[in-house]
Design an enzyme around this catalytic site. Sequence first.
Site, PDB file in Angstrom:
ATOM      1  CD  GLU A   1      -1.838  -2.366   1.997  1.00 55.80           C
ATOM      2  OE1 GLU A   1      -2.897  -2.907   1.821  1.00 55.80           O
ATOM      3  OE2 GLU A   1      -0.794  -2.921   2.225  1.00 55.80           O
TER       4      GLU A   1
ATOM      5  CG  MET B   1      22.189  12.783   3.929  1.00 56.52           C
ATOM      6  SD  MET B   1      23.274  13.712   3.060  1.00 56.52           S
ATOM      7  CE  MET B   1      22.134  13.670   1.537  1.00 56.52           C
TER       8      MET B   1
ATOM      9  CG  PHE C   1     -10.374  -9.269  11.340  1.00 53.90           C
ATOM     10  CD1 PHE C   1      -9.128  -9.724  12.004  1.00 53.90           C
ATOM     11  CD2 PHE C   1     -11.104  -9.395  10.482  1.00 53.90           C
ATOM     12  CE1 PHE C   1      -8.215 -10.101  10.836  1.00 53.90           C
ATOM     13  CE2 PHE C   1     -10.115  -9.950   9.334  1.00 53.90           C
ATOM     14  CZ  PHE C   1      -8.632 -10.067  10.067  1.00 53.90           C
ATOM     15  CD  GLN C   2      -7.613  -6.697   7.579  1.00 55.10           C
ATOM     16  OE1 GLN C   2      -8.155  -6.983   7.426  1.00 55.10           O
ATOM     17  NE2 GLN C   2      -6.180  -7.927   7.988  1.00 55.10           N
TER      18      GLN C   2
ATOM     19  CE  LYS D   1     -17.318  -6.670   2.407  1.00 58.99           C
ATOM     20  NZ  LYS D   1     -17.138  -7.256   3.010  1.00 58.99           N
TER      21      LYS D   1
END
Length: 523
Positions: free
Chosen positions: A51, A467, A113-114, A163
């Site tokens: 993602e 760096m 959940f999630q 959802k």
Amino acid sequence: MQLTGAQILIECLKEQGVDTVFGYPGGAILNVYDELYRHRNEIRHILTSHEQGASHAADGYARSTGKVGVCLATSGPGASNLVTGIATAYMDSIPLVAVTCNVNVPLLGKDSFQEIDIAGITTPITKHNFIVKDVADLAKILRRAFRIARKGRPGPVLVDIPKDITANKAEYEPQALEIPQRVTDRLRQEDIDQAAAYIKEAKKPYIFVGGGVVLSDAGEELRRFVDLVQAPVCDSLMGKGAFDGTDPKYTGMLGMHGTKTSNYGVSECDLLLAVGVRFSDRVIGNAAKFAKQAKIVQFDVDPAEINKNIIVTSSVIGDIKEILTRLNAQLEQQQHTQWLERIAEFQKKYPMTYHPKELSGPYMIEKIYEKTKGDAIIVTEVGQHQMWAAQYYKYSKPRHFLTSGGLGTMGYGLGAAIGANIANPEKTVINIAGDGCFRMNMNEIATAVRQKLPLIEIVFNNHVLGMVRQWQDLFYDERYSATVLNDAVDFVKVAEAMGAKGIRVTTREEFDAAFDQALALKE
């Protein structure tokens, strides 16, 4: 007509002119992906490997086009994986809409959940964000999200859709695309007059250009302004390409990674005209000593930037393109021949140099510039290679240098290059990476191969975090704590395992031949 929330989302994306989205599916966003399947001939979905890659790809798409980039993610870890990309866009004022889907409305706040409070997480790194709890509000919220992302100082907006909202139905009425007007409500004529008066009085003016010029598409107005003021020009990392890097009046970047000419020139100037810059700490260093001999006039669309990091003499607040248009209309032609000659002396005395024979980052960047005739879209990760790409490639057009400036995000470049390549298929797109950064995003090579993108990825493999190690050289008595990458990873084999062509080079001659081969493969 009655549509589901998922259908409304797709219709609104089409309303906004969205032709490409970047994302990764999951359970909470499946209704949206089902609609994307039905509309796959109208909206192209790019499945990334992670993602974070999707958010950076949407960012690269936006930076290279000026359009709003769009990324999608499911709930929980899918949504939180977007956070770094959203923050990257926020720091550099990039227009982006991130759409996440969450658990059903009755399950919100119950550690389902999630489930994650992505709106709460992203509040400090978005211009605005929304949780949609009624499908009847969805179209209005989506249109507002795009308007906010584009308007004034651009930036990311997040829309979180549970959802069940994507499944519920509501009445949908199409609307024409609303393009926000340029911000002029704080643009006052007396401020323009004051700036013009300072310009007329100045003997040694300097123009400092930032990303605001690029975001406002004000390149033509800037060139006219520079010609009228007859001043040398330096830029920030975000301002690359806003002014032609091949022009004799251009002196390079300002600040700790800038040229001696720009830094000495700004220290000597009597008027500093700051156009679309935010005076980053990497630019100003010690604020108490910055441009001490100069009046400072700041042009910016965001009033919050005025006197934030540097106290200025005066300011003009509004859209940069509009400010320069109005100012140019009333400026008389200025002449500063002696001042420009003084700056030219600095340029001759303090050129940027590197080893004349060894294979080095600066050599490769200059060779890339030569072989692409300065017309490639250069994307970078973050580190030494990023600075070399900024210093040694001459950018003559805006939106041809894409890099994470404000947040300094290692792992940004490959995803952003994918987005830029998809948006600009006719262009040569090159991502410049260090080996440390490449480890953070090399999974996206699979995405580029899957999409058959002719990307060129150049990894400067010095087996260290360059760096950070450089800072350890300078400030930590060469105690190289966790910066040496002396392991057995073979990047050529990694590329080949993912279906890409991999070439290893160790000399200048090998690099020249390999880069010619990479350019030929694009054809």
